[in-house]
Design a protein around this motif. Sequence first.
Motif, PDB file in Angstrom:
ATOM      1  N   VAL A   1      48.124  44.943  46.399  1.00  0.00           N
ATOM      2  CA  VAL A   1      48.131  45.329  47.818  1.00  0.00           C
ATOM      3  C   VAL A   1      46.709  45.711  48.249  1.00  0.00           C
ATOM      4  O   VAL A   1      46.234  45.269  49.297  1.00  0.00           O
ATOM      5  CB  VAL A   1      49.118  46.490  48.066  1.00  0.00           C
ATOM      6  N   SER A   2      46.048  46.520  47.426  1.00  0.00           N
ATOM      7  CA  SER A   2      44.668  46.920  47.728  1.00  0.00           C
ATOM      8  C   SER A   2      43.753  45.706  47.803  1.00  0.00           C
ATOM      9  O   SER A   2      42.909  45.608  48.692  1.00  0.00           O
ATOM     10  CB  SER A   2      44.148  47.880  46.656  1.00  0.00           C
ATOM     11  N   LEU A   3      43.940  44.790  46.853  1.00  0.00           N
ATOM     12  CA  LEU A   3      43.127  43.568  46.868  1.00  0.00           C
ATOM     13  C   LEU A   3      43.379  42.748  48.123  1.00  0.00           C
ATOM     14  O   LEU A   3      42.455  42.123  48.642  1.00  0.00           O
ATOM     15  CB  LEU A   3      43.417  42.727  45.621  1.00  0.00           C
ATOM     16  N   GLY A   4      44.590  42.755  48.633  1.00  0.00           N
ATOM     17  CA  GLY A   4      44.877  42.042  49.882  1.00  0.00           C
ATOM     18  C   GLY A   4      44.004  42.548  51.015  1.00  0.00           C
ATOM     19  O   GLY A   4      43.401  41.757  51.760  1.00  0.00           O
TER      20      GLY A   4
ATOM     21  N   VAL B   1      30.626  36.981  47.068  1.00  0.00           N
ATOM     22  CA  VAL B   1      30.741  37.328  45.645  1.00  0.00           C
ATOM     23  C   VAL B   1      31.897  38.315  45.458  1.00  0.00           C
ATOM     24  O   VAL B   1      32.734  38.147  44.560  1.00  0.00           O
ATOM     25  CB  VAL B   1      29.413  37.901  45.099  1.00  0.00           C
ATOM     26  N   TYR B   2      31.944  39.351  46.291  1.00  0.00           N
ATOM     27  CA  TYR B   2      33.075  40.290  46.228  1.00  0.00           C
ATOM     28  C   TYR B   2      34.396  39.547  46.427  1.00  0.00           C
ATOM     29  O   TYR B   2      35.361  39.776  45.701  1.00  0.00           O
ATOM     30  CB  TYR B   2      32.942  41.375  47.299  1.00  0.00           C
ATOM     31  N   LEU B   3      34.439  38.669  47.417  1.00  0.00           N
ATOM     32  CA  LEU B   3      35.650  37.894  47.685  1.00  0.00           C
ATOM     33  C   LEU B   3      36.080  37.114  46.452  1.00  0.00           C
ATOM     34  O   LEU B   3      37.267  37.103  46.093  1.00  0.00           O
ATOM     35  CB  LEU B   3      35.411  36.945  48.872  1.00  0.00           C
ATOM     36  N   SER B   4      35.145  36.493  45.770  1.00  0.00           N
ATOM     37  CA  SER B   4      35.459  35.713  44.567  1.00  0.00           C
ATOM     38  C   SER B   4      36.064  36.582  43.471  1.00  0.00           C
ATOM     39  O   SER B   4      37.059  36.214  42.849  1.00  0.00           O
ATOM     40  CB  SER B   4      34.198  35.032  44.023  1.00  0.00           C
ATOM     41  N   VAL B   5      35.477  37.736  43.245  1.00  0.00           N
ATOM     42  CA  VAL B   5      35.984  38.644  42.212  1.00  0.00           C
ATOM     43  C   VAL B   5      37.364  39.158  42.606  1.00  0.00           C
ATOM     44  O   VAL B   5      38.276  39.227  41.764  1.00  0.00           O
ATOM     45  CB  VAL B   5      34.999  39.804  41.963  1.00  0.00           C
ATOM     46  N   TYR B   6      37.542  39.507  43.874  1.00  0.00           N
ATOM     47  CA  TYR B   6      38.839  40.003  44.332  1.00  0.00           C
ATOM     48  C   TYR B   6      39.917  38.926  44.194  1.00  0.00           C
ATOM     49  O   TYR B   6      41.049  39.234  43.799  1.00  0.00           O
ATOM     50  CB  TYR B   6      38.762  40.470  45.785  1.00  0.00           C
ATOM     51  N   LEU B   7      39.583  37.689  44.503  1.00  0.00           N
ATOM     52  CA  LEU B   7      40.559  36.601  44.340  1.00  0.00           C
ATOM     53  C   LEU B   7      40.930  36.416  42.877  1.00  0.00           C
ATOM     54  O   LEU B   7      42.106  36.218  42.539  1.00  0.00           O
ATOM     55  CB  LEU B   7      40.003  35.298  44.924  1.00  0.00           C
TER      56      LEU B   7
ATOM     57  N   CYS C   1      40.889  51.562  49.333  1.00  0.00           N
ATOM     58  CA  CYS C   1      41.383  50.493  48.456  1.00  0.00           C
ATOM     59  C   CYS C   1      40.499  50.314  47.224  1.00  0.00           C
ATOM     60  O   CYS C   1      40.994  49.909  46.168  1.00  0.00           O
ATOM     61  CB  CYS C   1      41.534  49.188  49.226  1.00  0.00           C
ATOM     62  N   SER C   2      39.226  50.634  47.328  1.00  0.00           N
ATOM     63  CA  SER C   2      38.351  50.575  46.154  1.00  0.00           C
ATOM     64  C   SER C   2      38.745  51.634  45.130  1.00  0.00           C
ATOM     65  O   SER C   2      38.729  51.379  43.917  1.00  0.00           O
ATOM     66  CB  SER C   2      36.888  50.748  46.552  1.00  0.00           C
ATOM     67  N   ILE C   3      39.103  52.817  45.594  1.00  0.00           N
ATOM     68  CA  ILE C   3      39.580  53.861  44.680  1.00  0.00           C
ATOM     69  C   ILE C   3      40.863  53.398  43.991  1.00  0.00           C
ATOM     70  O   ILE C   3      41.019  53.550  42.775  1.00  0.00           O
ATOM     71  CB  ILE C   3      39.791  55.197  45.425  1.00  0.00           C
TER      72      ILE C   3
END
Length: 142
Positions: free
Chosen positions: A81-84, A111-117, A69-71
């Motif tokens: 979808v990847s962010l989900g 921090v990752y969660l915040s950026v992904y949201l 999903c990072s790729i």
Amino acid sequence: MNYNTSNSSSIPRDIVLLAVRVFVGFAMLSHGFLKLQMLLAGGKIEFFDFMGLGPQISLILTVFAEFVCSILLILGLFTRVSLGFLIFTMIIAGFVVHGADPFEKREMALVYLSVYLLLMVIGAGKISVDHMIERRKRASDW
């Protein structure tokens, strides 16, 4: 503010979204790559057992999120979808796996969660495969 405008003022926004996707994607990819190596190394897998699925299945799901999903995030392909998957993985990492740990242990996942949201709400931007697909789809509808 309308984020769907096609004027030149959205160019800096799209460049920043690309930069964030690429930076965060490669940063998480490094975590996923280490887990992929762990998965491919053979031998006994010692990993968090999520919901009784077993350490190997939990590791496979984590590798899918953090590596694959990072790729996709870097490319801006199937971004939401990847962010989900990435959001779900960071929720588990931040609140379940490291839930009882001090904040310093949970901080990176949060921090990752915040950026992904944030990316989930804003989207991948115009410099993404998703945008190219949507633009081509709209052109073929005419």
